[in-house]
Design an enzyme around this catalytic site. Structure first.
Site, PDB file in Angstrom:
ATOM      1  N   GLU A  37       4.113  -6.876   1.670  1.00 30.63           N
ATOM      2  CA  GLU A  37       3.614  -7.149   0.189  1.00 30.63           C
ATOM      3  C   GLU A  37       3.691  -5.804  -0.514  1.00 30.63           C
ATOM      4  OE1 GLU A  37       0.414 -10.348   2.074  1.00 30.63           O
ATOM      5  OE2 GLU A  37      -0.344  -8.268   1.292  1.00 30.63           O
ATOM      6  N   TYR A  90       0.349  -1.735 -12.024  1.00 30.39           N
ATOM      7  CA  TYR A  90      -1.310  -1.675 -12.400  1.00 30.39           C
ATOM      8  C   TYR A  90      -1.487  -1.028 -13.717  1.00 30.39           C
ATOM      9  CZ  TYR A  90      -1.634  -2.785  -7.728  1.00 30.39           C
ATOM     10  OH  TYR A  90      -1.126  -3.280  -6.259  1.00 30.39           O
ATOM     11  N   GLY A 115       3.881  -3.294  -3.845  1.00 25.02           N
ATOM     12  CA  GLY A 115       3.866  -3.672  -5.304  1.00 25.02           C
ATOM     13  C   GLY A 115       3.897  -2.446  -5.755  1.00 25.02           C
ATOM     14  N   CYS A 151     -13.911   3.317 -28.067  1.00 24.19           N
ATOM     15  CA  CYS A 151     -14.864   3.973 -28.394  1.00 24.19           C
ATOM     16  C   CYS A 151     -15.780   3.997 -27.207  1.00 24.19           C
ATOM     17  CB  CYS A 151     -15.949   3.236 -29.456  1.00 24.19           C
ATOM     18  SG  CYS A 151     -15.111   3.326 -31.012  1.00 24.19           S
ATOM     19  N   ARG A 172      -6.048   3.152 -15.422  1.00 24.99           N
ATOM     20  CA  ARG A 172      -5.843   4.032 -14.303  1.00 24.99           C
ATOM     21  C   ARG A 172      -6.681   5.331 -14.457  1.00 24.99           C
ATOM     22  NH1 ARG A 172      -2.210   5.325 -11.626  1.00 24.99           N
ATOM     23  NH2 ARG A 172      -3.060   4.839  -9.552  1.00 24.99           N
ATOM     24  N   GLY A 211       0.597  -1.126   0.011  1.00 27.58           N
ATOM     25  CA  GLY A 211      -0.042  -0.038   0.111  1.00 27.58           C
ATOM     26  C   GLY A 211       0.872   1.290   0.097  1.00 27.58           C
TER      27      GLY A 211
END
Ligand code: PLP
Length: 412
Positions: free
Chosen positions: A273, A371, A275, A342, A312, A239
């Protein structure tokens, strides 16, 4: 810090001009810096060097095999959320005893695969999941190592879609019920309780929520101990945020400085953890300008990367810096940078001030390493982008651009 810098007017990744890559590989293309990946991994790892710990890279942030392999060589573990991620992590050479498995919808098959692979532990998200793991482990004649994912009800002060530690969240077990659930778990024959887990959200830009959540977890760990349940692994989740624009997120060492005094005498192995903080600023998405278009009230820069390549901005209103790969004297303009999909929600930036590009120019969408590719899709039947890893003055394609044949593979 990252390795995407201008030399004169030209954008480089490490020692390779970005232009060279796009000319040979085409666009859209994700480009990653191996130096940055390693530096970021090591910065995180060394922030907790004082105590026994495992860094389990969150595979969902970027699951390319070459990138996972790079982390495996650094000694990284993996935080996985599916059987597919388990497959990738093992294939990349990540040691099973450094793999933790989270996610609220683990299937019986995924649980069996993870048990057979002898992963370190399951981060269990509900009482019924715990029973399922007990049942599957029993059938296999194994004991499942578990941590309960506890929801500490802490506001991470980030986007609602990436907040996971509030009471109303679908994740984890309410901290008020956790002691009771641990006691039930300890009575299950094929379950071995080894840890406790929390993950309160993503892109967190202050240390405060991490400290507040840790206080609640430590209080629970003490109560567990009183009732005879020993915690060996304290998994603090991921996080930590990164700088996309104006944010000033803490450095991993600031996080370490805040958390280490709280946990260093506990005798637990700490798990993290991370990322985004490791891969986010280690990658960019390079796209080609196709057209300039002026609407009644707006200018549009139409590029060849869309929401299917990088979702994102559309999904989270996320800000990504957008810079030319070759600077030249051009007047400034304000425009929406939009893709070919579209959908009106298909944009990479809104009302952005940028040097007026020309069709055929290339733009780099910064901070796209986390991401980015992993959330990409084939919407509008667009083949997925290529991925490239730079290493000093060389680069290699680590995922080929998809072909039209790839698009229909498996269809009848
Ligand atoms: C997504 C996720 C992470 C990684 O989050 P980052 O913000 O990328 O560090 C870690 N743990 C769990 C359980 C997650 O779901």
């Amino acid at each position: 810090m990252h390795e995407f810098n201008y030399a004169g007017n030209e954008l480089y990744c490490e020692k390779v001009p970005v232009r060279k890559i796009v000319q040979e590989v085409g666009t859209p293309v994700y480009i990653y810096s191996s130096i940055t990946l390693r530096n970021h991994y090591q910065a995180f790892d060394s922030a907790f060097a004082e105590i026994p710990h495992i860094v389990c890279f969150a595979v969902k942030a970027n699951s390319n095999l070459s990138i996972l392999r790079l982390f495996a060589k650094e000694g990284s573990g993996a935080d996985i959320v599916s059987g597919g991620e388990l497959f990738r992590a093992l294939k990349a050479g990540i040691e099973p005893q450094k793999i933790v498995f989270a996610g609220i919808g683990k299937t019986g098959e995924e649980i069996a695969e993870a048990l057979r692979s002898k992963i370190l532990m399951f981060n269990v998200e509900s009482p019924l999941e715990l029973q399922k793991i007990n049942e599957v482990a029993g059938k296999l004649g194994l004991k499942a190592r578990v941590a309960l994912r506890v929801n500490p009800d802490i506001d991470p002060k980030t986007h609602p879609y990436i907040s996971t530690g509030l009471k109303k969240s679908k994740f984890g077990i309410d901290i008020k019920r956790a002691l009771q659930e641990y006691q039930l778990a300890s009575a299950l024959p094929h379950i071995e309780i080894v840890g406790i887990h929390k993950h309160i959200g993503s892109q967190i830009t202050e240390v405060g929520p991490f400290v507040a959540a840790m206080e609640k977890i430590l209080d629970l760990v003490a109560r567990l101990k009183e009732s005879g349940i020993e915690i060996k692994y304290l998994d603090a989740g991921g996080g930590l945020g990164i700088r996309y624009g104006e944010e000033e997120p803490p450095h991993p060492r600031d996080l370490g400085a805040a958390l280490l005094p709280m946990i260093k005498d506990l005798g637990c192995t700490l798990i993290f953890e991370p990322g985004r903080v490791i891969v986010g600023n280690a990658g960019v998405l390079v796209t080609k300008v196709l057209y300039l278009k002026s609407g009644e009230t707006k200018n549009f820069v139409v590029v060849d990367a869309g929401m299917n390549d990088l979702i994102r901005p559309s999904l989270y209103d996320a800000h990504h810096e957008i810079v030319p790969i070759e600077k030249r004297d051009a007047p400034q303009m304000t425009a929406d940078v939009v893709g070919p999909i579209c959908e009106s929600g298909d944009f990479l930036a809104k009302d952005r001030k940028l040097d007026r590009p020309e069709p055929g120019d290339y733009l780099a969408v910064m901070s796209a390493g986390a991401y980015g590719f992993t959330m990409s899709s084939n919407y509008n039947s667009r083949p997925k982008a290529a991925e490239v890893m730079v290493e000093g003055d060389t680069y290699s394609v680590i995922r080929k651009r998809e072909s039209y044949e790839d698009l229909i593979r498996g269809e009848v």
